[in-house]
Scaffold this active site. Structure first.
Site, mmCIF file in Angstrom:
data_model
loop_
_atom_site.group_PDB
_atom_site.id
_atom_site.type_symbol
_atom_site.label_atom_id
_atom_site.label_comp_id
_atom_site.label_asym_id
_atom_site.label_seq_id
_atom_site.Cartn_x
_atom_site.Cartn_y
_atom_site.Cartn_z
ATOM 1 N N GLU A 240 0.825 -1.207 0.000
ATOM 2 C CA GLU A 240 0.000 0.000 0.000
ATOM 3 C C GLU A 240 0.863 1.263 0.000
ATOM 4 O OE1 GLU A 240 -2.740 -0.732 3.286
ATOM 5 O OE2 GLU A 240 -4.036 -1.870 1.942
ATOM 6 N N ASP A 319 -8.256 -9.322 4.065
ATOM 7 C CA ASP A 319 -7.956 -8.228 4.979
ATOM 8 C C ASP A 319 -9.026 -8.129 6.069
ATOM 9 O OD1 ASP A 319 -6.928 -5.983 6.098
ATOM 10 O OD2 ASP A 319 -7.508 -4.602 4.502
ATOM 11 N N GLU A 347 -12.419 -2.596 12.025
ATOM 12 C CA GLU A 347 -12.442 -1.831 10.772
ATOM 13 C C GLU A 347 -13.593 -2.260 9.856
ATOM 14 O OE1 GLU A 347 -8.788 -2.037 8.589
ATOM 15 O OE2 GLU A 347 -9.603 -0.978 6.861
#
Ligand code: GCV
Length: 613
Positions: A240, A319, A347
């Protein structure tokens, strides 16, 4: 200290700064709690260095004796107190943690923000510098030691200026913080920036370059002079947008080993994350399948890492989604030290607004992972400056449960959740059972109203709360469901992307056909028609509708249950306020997901419930 420590309500006294060894803290905790929990009983501590983190607890008449290593006696003290507080029998025999490093990864930025943080600002930083309350740090140390956690990485893996100073000009402050946590058996770790040498006149960060190696060797020396027991460095490289060895045509063994060699003389570990994938994928490209990435980057490097390197692998190949199969990479590197990484920060799982107790999910992961291959455990924390540390008061069960599982991965989720509930609230039996059931079912409920049957994503881009079925569909992150009017999902078997082939045979057999694949993972592995008949006889589209209506209904029931529970203030108000938001979220997910699939498939709900046009 007015901050709330949820699961140890009987430890009301702040830990004095003058206590500097685990033994002293153990004595302090026992002295304040025993008169309340076991009047008339006394405790005896014996340090047996060789027992290290282990302990044994015995009772002879009114004397409760704990033997253990330097830190082991402190773990023994908390185990003893928790048993007494819950009326459970004392743990029998030698108590040893199953995993060596039981780590927390804080994604705290020096600015005071927390990446994916849902419980206030950083406990450690504010305004580009260290800023913490030492008493609160000791309270945190107490929490971590009470569930056996022993390493805490204090800064975000995405290292942004000035957090890079942690191993440079901030070393005196880092040493001070390390000294606060040391008596709790908690060693600090720091995330580092792979390109750091380039800010010091070194023209490259190539791991095979002599100047780069010399810079890190020297820097490690300086760091360990300041903090001799630093657990090591944590690195997110080539992921990322982070710098890493790929820039120089080097692989990740070359990249990690260079740093590991610098740390080795000091006993430091190099924890290297395997969250590496192409985050600039063209959605038109069907040859790249993101879940395959970690295995492709690492499996062939097995056996090439230094012995103080630990590869940190997310529990699933994507993820931290609500449901993913276990990462095949965990099976593919028998000659390498591995750590599995969980995410306590919710998240993708409700952001500490929606109730989501993780122990049932972790039970499944621990059951599926190779028990003898993974030596350490890590988790992204859910902690912040909120008075209760975790935003939602029930999110504390995830930190608590994570620690207990990291000590003993054979535990059952209900036992953990019950222990937390009893310690925290000490309610009557019926109320305790009610809350335990609510927490036990919370993950399935959340799963039902969000992305169906292992499809993953469908969340709103960027902030990741709430539904957006096609939000990621044409983006560069490699997370596609490819719904059309007939079917949905990606074929990841041998005839599709081939992801399945990364697994050992038994998993290949299980997941290989839609018939053998568990329903809840069917759309992770297969592309199926909406009229595909699931194992219970319902069509896939009907199952999607049913799950979504059920998930919403279960949330409504949860809200009613919550109202009736005799929870103390302010937990009750906080939980109710968040439940209002969860209800809105569940309704949005239910309606938007059902409408999305109804529009694509053109198939009506068999029961004629409202699906909006
Ligand atoms: C720290 C996901 C999150 C990022 C996080 C990343 C990681 O992509 O959305 O915020 O970055 O995982 O695990 O490195």
């Amino acid at each position: 200290m007015n901050k709330r420590l949820t699961w140890l309500p009987f430890l009301t006294e702040d830990i004095p700064a003058s206590l500097v060894t685990p033994e002293q803290i153990a004595r302090f905790e026992l002295e304040q709690a025993l008169p309340k929990l076991a009047p008339g009983k006394t405790a005896q501590l014996t340090i047996v260095d060789a027992m290290e983190e282990g302990c044994t607890i015995q009772q002879h008449g009114d004397v409760l004796s704990i033997s253990g290593g330097k830190v082991g006696v402190l773990y023994g003290a908390y185990k003893l107190l928790m048993s007494l507080a819950t009326g459970h029998p004392l743990p029998e025999g030698d108590q040893q943690p199953r995993y060596g490093l039981r780590m927390l990864n804080c994604w705290d930025n020096a600015s005071g923000d927390i990446e994916r943080g849902y419980s206030g600002r950083s406990l450690f930083f504010e305004n580009g510098k260290f800023d913490y309350d030492p008493a609160r740090m000791r309270q945190l140390g107490r929490m971590l030691a009470s569930v056996g956690l022993n390493v805490m990485c204090i800064n975000n893996v995405n290292v942004r200026y000035p957090a890079d100073q942690l191993i440079e000009s901030w070393l005196p402050e880092l040493a001070e913080l390390a000294a606060i946590f040391r008596p709790f058996g908690v060693k600090l770790m720091v995330s580092i920036d792979y390109s750091a040498p380039m800010r010091h006149g070194v023209p490259t960060a190539d791991p095979l370059d002599k100047q780069v190696q010399a810079w890190w060797t020297k820097q490690a020396e300086i760091v360990y002079q300041a903090v001799p027991d630093l657990a090591g460095f944590l690195v997110k490289a080539d992921s990322e947008g982070r710098p890493g060895p790929f820039t120089y045509g080097r692989n990740h063994a070359e990249g990690a080993n260079m740093l590991a060699r610098a740390l080795k003389p000091f006993g430091g570990k190099l924890v290297w994350r395997c969250f590496v994938y192409n985050c600039r994928q063209d959605w038109r490209d069907t040859t790249t399948d993101r879940p395959k990435a970690a295995y492709e980057h690492y499996a062939y490097l097995d056996g090439q890492f230094e012995d103080n390197v630990i590869l940190q692998i997310k529990n699933g190949p994507f993820d931290f989604q609500v449901r993913e199969p276990v990462s095949p990479l965990l099976y593919a590197m028998p000659k390498t030290n591995l750590a599995m990484e969980f995410q306590l920060a919710q998240e993708y799982t409700g952001q500490q607004v929606d109730i989501y107790a993780m122990p049932p999910m972790w039970r499944e992961v621990y059951d599926d992972m190779p028990a003898d291959k993974v030596m350490s455990i890590a988790a992204v924390t859910n902690l912040g400056r909120d008075e209760n540390y975790t935003g939602h008061p029930f999110a504390a069960v995830n930190l608590f449960g994570y620690g207990l599982f990291a000590w003993d991965p054979d535990l059952q989720p209900e036992k953990i959740i019950r222990l937390w509930t009893r310690l925290t609230y000490g309610m009557d039996q019926l109320s305790e059972d009610t809350l335990v059931n609510l927490l036990m079912g919370s993950r399935r409920t959340y799963e039902k109203y969000t992305a169906p049957l292992g499809l993953c994503w469908m969340v709103s881009p960027n902030h990741h709360y709430g539904p957006s079925p096609s939000g990621y569909e044409y983006q560069a992150w490699g997370t596609y469901h490819k719904a059309d009017r007939d079917a949905v999902g990606i074929d990841r078997t041998a005839s599709g992307t081939g992801y399945l082939l990364q697994y050992p045979e038994e998993f290949q057999k299980l997941y290989g056909t839609p018939e053998t694949c568990p329903d809840l993972l069917k759309l992770f592995f297969h592309r199926l028609r909406y009229d595909y008949v699931m194992s219970d006889g319902r069509t896939m589209i009907q199952r999607i509708y049913d799950d979504h209506f059920e998930g919403l209904e279960e949330t409504r029931t949860m809200a009613e249950t919550l109202k009736a529970l005799p929870l103390p203030s302010p937990d009750k108000e906080e939980a109710l306020e968040r439940m209002e938001r969860q209800l809105v979220n569940a309704r949005e997910w239910c309606d938007i997901t059902n409408t999305f699939f109804r529009r694509y498939s053109g198939i009506e709900d068999a029961h004629g419930r409202t699906i909006y046009r």
